[in-house]
Design a protein around this motif. Structure first.
Motif, PDB file in Angstrom:
ATOM      1  N   VAL A  39       6.989  45.750  38.432  1.00 53.54           N
ATOM      2  CA  VAL A  39       7.859  44.965  37.557  1.00 53.54           C
ATOM      3  C   VAL A  39       7.122  44.647  36.259  1.00 53.54           C
ATOM      4  O   VAL A  39       6.207  43.818  36.249  1.00 53.54           O
ATOM      5  N   PRO A  40       7.475  45.298  35.140  1.00 48.13           N
ATOM      6  CA  PRO A  40       6.871  44.968  33.846  1.00 48.13           C
ATOM      7  C   PRO A  40       7.394  43.627  33.338  1.00 48.13           C
ATOM      8  O   PRO A  40       8.589  43.353  33.403  1.00 48.13           O
ATOM      9  N   VAL A  41       6.482  42.792  32.845  1.00 53.72           N
ATOM     10  CA  VAL A  41       6.817  41.435  32.425  1.00 53.72           C
ATOM     11  C   VAL A  41       6.242  41.180  31.035  1.00 53.72           C
ATOM     12  O   VAL A  41       5.151  41.645  30.715  1.00 53.72           O
ATOM     13  N   SER A  42       6.974  40.442  30.234  1.00 54.26           N
ATOM     14  CA  SER A  42       6.551  40.149  28.864  1.00 54.26           C
ATOM     15  C   SER A  42       6.219  38.670  28.698  1.00 54.26           C
ATOM     16  O   SER A  42       6.642  37.831  29.502  1.00 54.26           O
ATOM     17  N   GLY A  43       5.466  38.374  27.628  1.00 52.62           N
ATOM     18  CA  GLY A  43       5.172  36.989  27.310  1.00 52.62           C
ATOM     19  C   GLY A  43       6.248  36.349  26.465  1.00 52.62           C
ATOM     20  O   GLY A  43       6.306  35.124  26.328  1.00 52.62           O
ATOM     21  N   THR A  44       7.121  37.159  25.911  1.00 51.40           N
ATOM     22  CA  THR A  44       8.182  36.638  25.038  1.00 51.40           C
ATOM     23  C   THR A  44       9.566  36.780  25.659  1.00 51.40           C
ATOM     24  O   THR A  44      10.561  36.492  25.019  1.00 51.40           O
ATOM     25  N   ARG A  45       9.632  37.271  26.890  1.00 52.66           N
ATOM     26  CA  ARG A  45      10.893  37.412  27.619  1.00 52.66           C
ATOM     27  C   ARG A  45      10.715  36.858  29.033  1.00 52.66           C
ATOM     28  O   ARG A  45       9.598  36.787  29.546  1.00 52.66           O
ATOM     29  N   VAL A  46      11.811  36.500  29.667  1.00 54.40           N
ATOM     30  CA  VAL A  46      11.781  36.019  31.053  1.00 54.40           C
ATOM     31  C   VAL A  46      12.353  37.089  31.961  1.00 54.40           C
ATOM     32  O   VAL A  46      13.408  37.664  31.666  1.00 54.40           O
ATOM     33  N   THR A  47      11.673  37.362  33.058  1.00 49.73           N
ATOM     34  CA  THR A  47      12.143  38.319  34.056  1.00 49.73           C
ATOM     35  C   THR A  47      12.563  37.550  35.303  1.00 49.73           C
ATOM     36  O   THR A  47      11.784  36.777  35.856  1.00 49.73           O
ATOM     37  N   THR A  48      13.796  37.759  35.745  1.00 49.77           N
ATOM     38  CA  THR A  48      14.315  37.057  36.926  1.00 49.77           C
ATOM     39  C   THR A  48      14.459  38.051  38.080  1.00 49.77           C
ATOM     40  O   THR A  48      15.048  39.120  37.924  1.00 49.77           O
ATOM     41  N   ILE A  49      13.909  37.674  39.240  1.00 49.51           N
ATOM     42  CA  ILE A  49      13.972  38.498  40.452  1.00 49.51           C
ATOM     43  C   ILE A  49      14.904  37.798  41.434  1.00 49.51           C
ATOM     44  O   ILE A  49      14.670  36.649  41.814  1.00 49.51           O
ATOM     45  N   SER A  50      15.972  38.497  41.851  1.00 47.15           N
ATOM     46  CA  SER A  50      17.011  37.885  42.689  1.00 47.15           C
ATOM     47  C   SER A  50      17.086  38.550  44.058  1.00 47.15           C
ATOM     48  O   SER A  50      17.050  39.785  44.164  1.00 47.15           O
ATOM     49  N   PHE A  51      17.225  37.718  45.113  1.00 46.41           N
ATOM     50  CA  PHE A  51      17.389  38.181  46.490  1.00 46.41           C
ATOM     51  C   PHE A  51      18.818  37.879  46.960  1.00 46.41           C
ATOM     52  O   PHE A  51      19.527  37.081  46.340  1.00 46.41           O
ATOM     53  N   PRO A  52      19.249  38.474  48.071  1.00 44.56           N
ATOM     54  CA  PRO A  52      20.617  38.233  48.549  1.00 44.56           C
ATOM     55  C   PRO A  52      20.882  36.803  49.006  1.00 44.56           C
ATOM     56  O   PRO A  52      22.031  36.359  49.006  1.00 44.56           O
ATOM     57  N   SER A  53      19.828  36.078  49.424  1.00 44.26           N
ATOM     58  CA  SER A  53      19.982  34.712  49.909  1.00 44.26           C
ATOM     59  C   SER A  53      18.689  33.945  49.644  1.00 44.26           C
ATOM     60  O   SER A  53      17.710  34.541  49.181  1.00 44.26           O
ATOM     61  N   PRO A  54      18.648  32.637  49.908  1.00 42.40           N
ATOM     62  CA  PRO A  54      17.481  31.832  49.546  1.00 42.40           C
ATOM     63  C   PRO A  54      16.141  32.388  50.021  1.00 42.40           C
ATOM     64  O   PRO A  54      16.020  32.919  51.123  1.00 42.40           O
ATOM     65  N   ILE A  55      15.150  32.234  49.170  1.00 45.91           N
ATOM     66  CA  ILE A  55      13.782  32.687  49.427  1.00 45.91           C
ATOM     67  C   ILE A  55      13.063  31.653  50.280  1.00 45.91           C
ATOM     68  O   ILE A  55      13.207  30.451  50.065  1.00 45.91           O
TER      69      ILE A  55
END
Length: 297
Positions: A39-55
């Motif tokens: 998963v590439p991630v930036s310092g000026t953008r937000v990356t959201t990781i979503s699962f089917p149900s609560p983590i």
């Protein structure tokens, strides 16, 4: 700049744009606990990781939640939600992030990048067959029932045998179906996702001074506006006056041959199918049969 230079510049810009378009900022992945997700991630953008149900839990190295504690990445997550957000705090930073979901661990390799993903959506594996659960054989259902009965021991000594089984413990606060002269308490609930099967441990409590007779195979399990009958039961058909009886109810698939996909978070209620003559007559809105005296010869 001559026409040839203009053409080369335009071609380069078009190629770059097409290359960027090949990697959209939103990606879907199939859940696999034997895969490492890059998963590439930036310092000026937000990356959201979503699962089917609560983590259930999150573990990571060089991660900070408040932004004040030293770290290479900042993470945001609210307990009970099915997603987390992350951004990089340093150039060329890299680390791994482990997320616990549905009793399994999913691994993410985070790297600082000028071309980050904005959203990563994790999806369950496609179902092999919508009719799979409906085609379960009686021996297989008995096997699932035995697994539910031995769940505590299996979880302690053979955890691989109950891997993926969802469980809800209601012993301290049972779910109670109040049906007047009796009540049904649900004390444990299990869900076998692959088989689309639920197993309930219930206790029948009689408030009557007479024996309570019912047909376990016709017991009704209700969730919202859905009414279902068991695929299998291990439950006595008679409850002694003011007595209690414990047993199990197995619910598999839907009435139309498709999956029921019922979550254990539902409020389930249980209603007995009575064998008492007066009770059954009341259910069908007819008078019960009355004994008559035949003349003696």
């Amino acid at each position: 700049m001559n026409p040839l230079d203009n053409f080369i510049s335009l071609a380069y810009a078009l190629t770059t744009a097409l290359a960027g378009a090949a990697e959209p900022p939103v990606r879907d992945f199939t859940l696999d606990d034997h895969t490492v997700y890059a998963v590439p991630v930036s310092g000026t953008r937000v990356t959201t990781i979503s699962f089917p149900s609560p983590i259930a839990a999150i573990d990571g190295a060089l991660i900070t939640a408040d932004g004040k504690t030293p770290g290479l990445f900042q993470i945001a997550h609210t307990k009970g939600t099915a997603y987390l957000s992350v951004r990089a705090l340093a150039k060329e930073a890299a680390t791994n992030l482990n997320v616990r979901w549905n009793n399994r661990t999913y691994v993410f390799e985070l790297r600082e990048s000028a071309v980050p993903l904005y959203s990563v959506v994790l999806q369950s594996k496609p179902e092999k067959s919508r009719l799979h659960a409906h085609a379960l054989t009686p021996p297989r259902l008995l096997g699932l029932l035995d697994t539910a009965k031995a769940f505590a021991l299996l979880k302690t000594y053979h955890p691989e045998a109950v891997r993926g089984v969802e469980y809800r413990d209601l012993h301290e606060k049972p779910s109670v179906s109040d049906c007047g002269e009796y009540e049904v308490r649900c004390e444990q609930a299990f869900r076998f996702p692959e088989e689309d099967t639920l197993v309930f441990q219930i206790t029948l409590v009689s408030r009557s001074d007479k024996p309570l007779e019912h047909a376990p195979e016709r017991l009704e399990v209700r969730a919202g506006d859905r009414v279902m009958t068991p695929s299998l039961t291990d439950l006595s058909a008679i409850v002694a006056p003011r007595g209690t009886v414990s047993g199990y109810v197995v619910l598999s698939g839907g009435s139309d041959g498709r999956r029921n996909d019922l979550s254990l978070k539902n409020d389930f209620t249980f209603v007995l199918s009575r064998r008492d003559a007066n009770a059954e007559a009341s259910e069908w809105d007819v008078d019960p049969l009355q004994p008559i005296d035949l003349p003696k010869k």
